[in-house]
Scaffold this motif. Structure first.
Motif, PDB file in Angstrom:
ATOM      1  N   PHE A  23      42.165  23.090  23.563  1.00  0.00           N
ATOM      2  CA  PHE A  23      41.971  22.305  24.773  1.00  0.00           C
ATOM      3  C   PHE A  23      42.079  20.822  24.433  1.00  0.00           C
ATOM      4  O   PHE A  23      41.545  20.364  23.435  1.00  0.00           O
ATOM      5  N   HIS A  24      42.790  20.105  25.305  1.00  0.00           N
ATOM      6  CA  HIS A  24      42.896  18.656  25.139  1.00  0.00           C
ATOM      7  C   HIS A  24      42.539  18.001  26.460  1.00  0.00           C
ATOM      8  O   HIS A  24      43.118  18.345  27.484  1.00  0.00           O
ATOM      9  N   PRO A  25      41.604  17.102  26.487  1.00  0.00           N
ATOM     10  CA  PRO A  25      40.861  16.601  25.337  1.00  0.00           C
ATOM     11  C   PRO A  25      39.831  17.627  24.860  1.00  0.00           C
ATOM     12  O   PRO A  25      39.415  18.485  25.635  1.00  0.00           O
ATOM     13  N   PRO A  26      39.410  17.518  23.597  1.00  0.00           N
ATOM     14  CA  PRO A  26      38.428  18.472  23.089  1.00  0.00           C
ATOM     15  C   PRO A  26      37.061  18.278  23.743  1.00  0.00           C
ATOM     16  O   PRO A  26      36.255  19.197  23.780  1.00  0.00           O
ATOM     17  N   PHE A  27      36.792  17.070  24.236  1.00  0.00           N
ATOM     18  CA  PHE A  27      35.577  16.780  24.982  1.00  0.00           C
ATOM     19  C   PHE A  27      35.996  16.265  26.351  1.00  0.00           C
ATOM     20  O   PHE A  27      36.869  15.414  26.430  1.00  0.00           O
ATOM     21  N   LEU A  42      41.366  16.661  34.434  1.00  0.00           N
ATOM     22  CA  LEU A  42      42.424  17.566  33.993  1.00  0.00           C
ATOM     23  C   LEU A  42      42.247  17.873  32.515  1.00  0.00           C
ATOM     24  O   LEU A  42      41.906  16.989  31.729  1.00  0.00           O
ATOM     25  N   ILE A  43      42.469  19.128  32.166  1.00  0.00           N
ATOM     26  CA  ILE A  43      42.525  19.503  30.757  1.00  0.00           C
ATOM     27  C   ILE A  43      43.873  20.167  30.503  1.00  0.00           C
ATOM     28  O   ILE A  43      44.419  20.832  31.383  1.00  0.00           O
ATOM     29  N   THR A  44      44.382  19.969  29.312  1.00  0.00           N
ATOM     30  CA  THR A  44      45.610  20.632  28.890  1.00  0.00           C
ATOM     31  C   THR A  44      45.213  21.798  27.993  1.00  0.00           C
ATOM     32  O   THR A  44      44.428  21.637  27.068  1.00  0.00           O
ATOM     33  N   PHE A 123      38.365  32.924  25.651  1.00  0.00           N
ATOM     34  CA  PHE A 123      38.448  31.613  25.033  1.00  0.00           C
ATOM     35  C   PHE A 123      37.389  30.765  25.712  1.00  0.00           C
ATOM     36  O   PHE A 123      37.413  30.579  26.918  1.00  0.00           O
ATOM     37  N   LEU A 124      36.452  30.241  24.946  1.00  0.00           N
ATOM     38  CA  LEU A 124      35.235  29.663  25.496  1.00  0.00           C
ATOM     39  C   LEU A 124      35.250  28.149  25.494  1.00  0.00           C
ATOM     40  O   LEU A 124      35.638  27.520  24.527  1.00  0.00           O
ATOM     41  N   GLU A 125      34.783  27.581  26.579  1.00  0.00           N
ATOM     42  CA  GLU A 125      34.434  26.170  26.655  1.00  0.00           C
ATOM     43  C   GLU A 125      32.969  26.129  27.058  1.00  0.00           C
ATOM     44  O   GLU A 125      32.511  26.968  27.818  1.00  0.00           O
ATOM     45  N   LYS A 145      32.704  20.806  25.954  1.00  0.00           N
ATOM     46  CA  LYS A 145      33.172  20.681  24.585  1.00  0.00           C
ATOM     47  C   LYS A 145      33.656  22.029  24.081  1.00  0.00           C
ATOM     48  O   LYS A 145      33.111  23.061  24.416  1.00  0.00           O
ATOM     49  N   LYS A 146      34.688  21.996  23.273  1.00  0.00           N
ATOM     50  CA  LYS A 146      35.227  23.205  22.696  1.00  0.00           C
ATOM     51  C   LYS A 146      34.304  23.691  21.597  1.00  0.00           C
ATOM     52  O   LYS A 146      33.869  22.921  20.769  1.00  0.00           O
TER      53      LYS A 146
END
Length: 147
Positions: A23-27, A42-44, A123-125, A145-146
Motif C-alpha cells: 500500500f502506498h502511502p504506507p501510512f 486515496l491509496i495505491t 491483506f490487512l491494513e 498503517k500497513k
C-alpha cells in the motif's frame, strides 16, 4: 515402464509464491474534519506475486457505539476498477482505492480494513481512530498503517 521395474527418481524444485499487496502511502492520515463531515484519502494498492488475474474486495469494520447502535463510518471504493490484470511480463496493474470516513458521533477505536482476493487471501491494513476536541467542535484524525 512396460514391465521394467527399475526405480525412477523424480526430483521437483520450485518456489512457493504467495500473493501480496503493498500500500502506498504506507501510512495514511485522514484530514481532521468536524463531526458529520466526510474525509477521504486515496491509496495505491500494488499487487505482487499474483500468478493469475484476481478481483480485490474490501471489508470495512462495523462498530457498536456506547448507546448500542451500530455504525459503519468507513467506506472504500475503487476508482478504476478492482480487478488485478497481469501483463505479458507477469507484472500486475496498480489499483486506486478511496478510503472515506464520516461520523456524527465522537468515537475512538482500533479496527481493521481487510482487502481480500477471490481466493479469500487476506491483506490487512490497521487503523486507529481518535477524536480530539478542538475549540467547540470535535475533529477526527485517522491513521491507517500497513502491518
Amino acid at each position: 515402464l512396460n514391465g521394467n521395474l527399475s526405480i525412477y527418481t523424480l526430483k521437483l524444485t520450485g518456489t512457493l509464491k504467495s500473493p501480496k499487496l503493498s500500500f502506498h502511502p504506507p501510512f495514511l492520515m485522514l484530514t481532521p474534519v468536524p463531526l458529520g463531515v466526510e474525509t477521504e484519502e486515496l491509496i495505491t494498492i500494488i499487487p505482487q506475486e499474483f500468478i493469475r488475474p484476481s478481483r480485490i474486495r474490501v471489508k470495512v469494520p462495523e462498530l457498536e457505539l456506547a448507546d448500542g447502535t451500530r455504525t459503519c463510518p468507513f467506506s472504500a471504493k475503487f476508482l478504476e476498477g478492482q480487478d488485478i490484470v497481469l501483463s505479458s511480463d507477469g507484472t500486475a496493474n496498480e489499483l486506486t482505492c478511496c478510503i472515506s470516513f464520516r461520523s456524527s458521533k465522537p468515537m475512538s477505536f482500533l479496527g481493521e480494513i481487510l482487502f481480500m482476493d477471490q481466493d479469500e487471501n487476506r491483506f490487512l491494513e490497521q487503523q486507529t481512530i481518535v477524536f480530539l476536541p478542538c475549540t467547540r467542535t470535535w475533529h477526527c484524525t485517522a491513521m491507517i498503517k500497513k502491518l
